[in-house]
Write an enzyme that holds these catalytic residues in place. Sequence first.
Site, PDB file in Angstrom:
ATOM      1  N   ASN A  65       0.623  -1.325  -0.041  1.00  0.00           N
ATOM      2  CA  ASN A  65       0.050  -0.134  -0.053  1.00  0.00           C
ATOM      3  C   ASN A  65       0.853   1.209   0.057  1.00  0.00           C
ATOM      4  OD1 ASN A  65      -2.212   1.479   0.443  1.00  0.00           O
ATOM      5  ND2 ASN A  65      -3.081   0.495   2.151  1.00  0.00           N
TER       6      ASN A  65
ATOM      7  N   ILE B  16      -4.627  -2.592   3.187  1.00  0.00           N
ATOM      8  CA  ILE B  16      -3.816  -2.685   4.427  1.00  0.00           C
ATOM      9  C   ILE B  16      -2.645  -2.033   4.590  1.00  0.00           C
ATOM     10  CG2 ILE B  16      -2.558  -4.893   3.477  1.00  0.00           C
ATOM     11  CD1 ILE B  16      -4.159  -4.903   6.826  1.00  0.00           C
TER      12      ILE B  16
ATOM     13  N   GLN C  60       3.146  -5.860   8.761  1.00  0.00           N
ATOM     14  CA  GLN C  60       4.446  -5.521   8.455  1.00  0.00           C
ATOM     15  C   GLN C  60       4.690  -5.797   6.968  1.00  0.00           C
ATOM     16  OE1 GLN C  60       7.773  -4.395   8.273  1.00  0.00           O
ATOM     17  NE2 GLN C  60       7.207  -4.300  10.578  1.00  0.00           N
ATOM     18  N   TYR C  61       5.253  -5.076   6.334  1.00  0.00           N
ATOM     19  CA  TYR C  61       5.415  -5.126   4.897  1.00  0.00           C
ATOM     20  C   TYR C  61       6.652  -5.713   4.780  1.00  0.00           C
ATOM     21  CZ  TYR C  61       1.951  -1.358   3.609  1.00  0.00           C
ATOM     22  OH  TYR C  61       0.757  -0.860   3.156  1.00  0.00           O
ATOM     23  N   ASN C  62       7.844  -5.470   5.327  1.00  0.00           N
ATOM     24  CA  ASN C  62       8.972  -6.201   5.182  1.00  0.00           C
ATOM     25  C   ASN C  62      10.141  -5.659   5.957  1.00  0.00           C
ATOM     26  OD1 ASN C  62      11.240  -7.487   4.223  1.00  0.00           O
ATOM     27  ND2 ASN C  62      10.969  -6.941   2.195  1.00  0.00           N
TER      28      ASN C  62
END
Length: 491
Positions: free
Chosen positions: A32, A245, A289-291
């Site tokens: 996102n 998200i 958590q994206y990364n």
Amino acid sequence: MAVPRLLLQLVYPSSSSLLLANCKPSPLPVLNIGCSSRRISTAAAQRDPPSEAAVDDFWRWLCERGAVAASSAVTVKPGFVPEGLGLVAQRNLPRNEVVVEVPKRLWIDSDTVVASDIGRLCAGLKPWVSIALFLLRERALGTASPWHPYLDILPPTTNSTIFWTEEELSEIEGTQLLNTTMGAKEYVESEFVKAEAEVILPNKHLFPSAITSLDFLWAFGILRSRAFSRGRGENLALVPLADLINHSSSVTQEDSSWEIKGKGIFSRELIFSLRTPVYVKSGEQVYIQYNNAKSNADLALDYGFVEQRPDQDAYTFTLEISESDPFYGDKLDIAESNGLDETAYFDIALGCPLPPLMLPYLRLVALGGTDAFLLESIFRNTIWGHLELPVSRANEEAICRVVRQACKSALSAYHMTEEEDEKLMEQNNLDERLRIAVCVRGGEKKVLQQIDGAFRERESELDILEYYQERRLKDLGLVGEQGEIIFWESK
């Protein structure tokens, strides 16, 4: 003595894996436009948010197409949040609760493109390019497109550095982020020129309006920030609703929060399933958590936000075995035998030690002169073990000198001092893009100073380090307890 070649600007990948560059091989979301809830101001985050009517139309569209369960079972709904749009819990949600399930018929992926009017034209194109053309065509169709309720809520821009003005980009002058950003824009421009010549111009009748390079950049930014993928750029998909998200640094779980699975035992339809990684109270926003592996520069480029965590500040050292090196072939063979290549990238994070392979690679690149005997084939199976320790004073001194010179050169390229950056960060009303710039350039400077300090300390130890010849003599029992060389044994 060969001099190590340091290329302190990150080389940008020019392949279809571009959209997932810097991601781990395991399935991780590239998502996102949302910004960290701990970092971004509401005014900066809500950059041209969609209208309430557009969000209502989008929700109605999802319900009509079976992407949302009965109202009594709804777990989340789109809502206006500090990041713009997000998923808001409609009841208390326990950890690992499934919050979104979207059937494949509502994804926008390569299969969607193939089934469209431009499907035959996109054969052979990179997956992201074909999806980008599909997005732009459907957007141009307006309400005539069956996808318009979804397209209407997509942002016209994000805080990603690919959308910054020249004046804004001047704030990251000297940073690796600027070089990476310009590399990304050049890559997108080159793909646009190719798509325009091969697909758009010869088939104007299929495109309701002209498509510009800025339009194409917008589509790239949307995919980079919102698309999910099951591999490095493969099976790329936009998943309406799920792509709302947002990310939070407070979510530390590294396991993927989503999966693609069958709808049921007797159904062959695939669904995209999204879970909440933590407990969420009713009325609060659901985050993932994206990364964790992404640096602040990665986050700024991909999503348009940064975090305050020190370990998010990083710098990439790019080392290269020069083709002009008289021992190029031997060095390349040794590097490849140990999982490296002609060019090696080492990401160094603030407060973290040097990557374990960096010093051996540096010593390999600098190897020459009287140390070159180690490159002979007789040492081929053991040389990496020797490179993990200091080889000679001349070799160690060379790598320290070159790295410190590179750090000094990189630090001189920043147009603001660390003190000036700190004063800017103290301002409460700082524009979000300027805040990103200050955070990234300040972080890079700190890491460079850390690296310089590490090699300065190493320089001070050159006289007391133990080198290959001393270790070899010890192994042969030819060095005494005080370090003296023993020429014969006493009777």
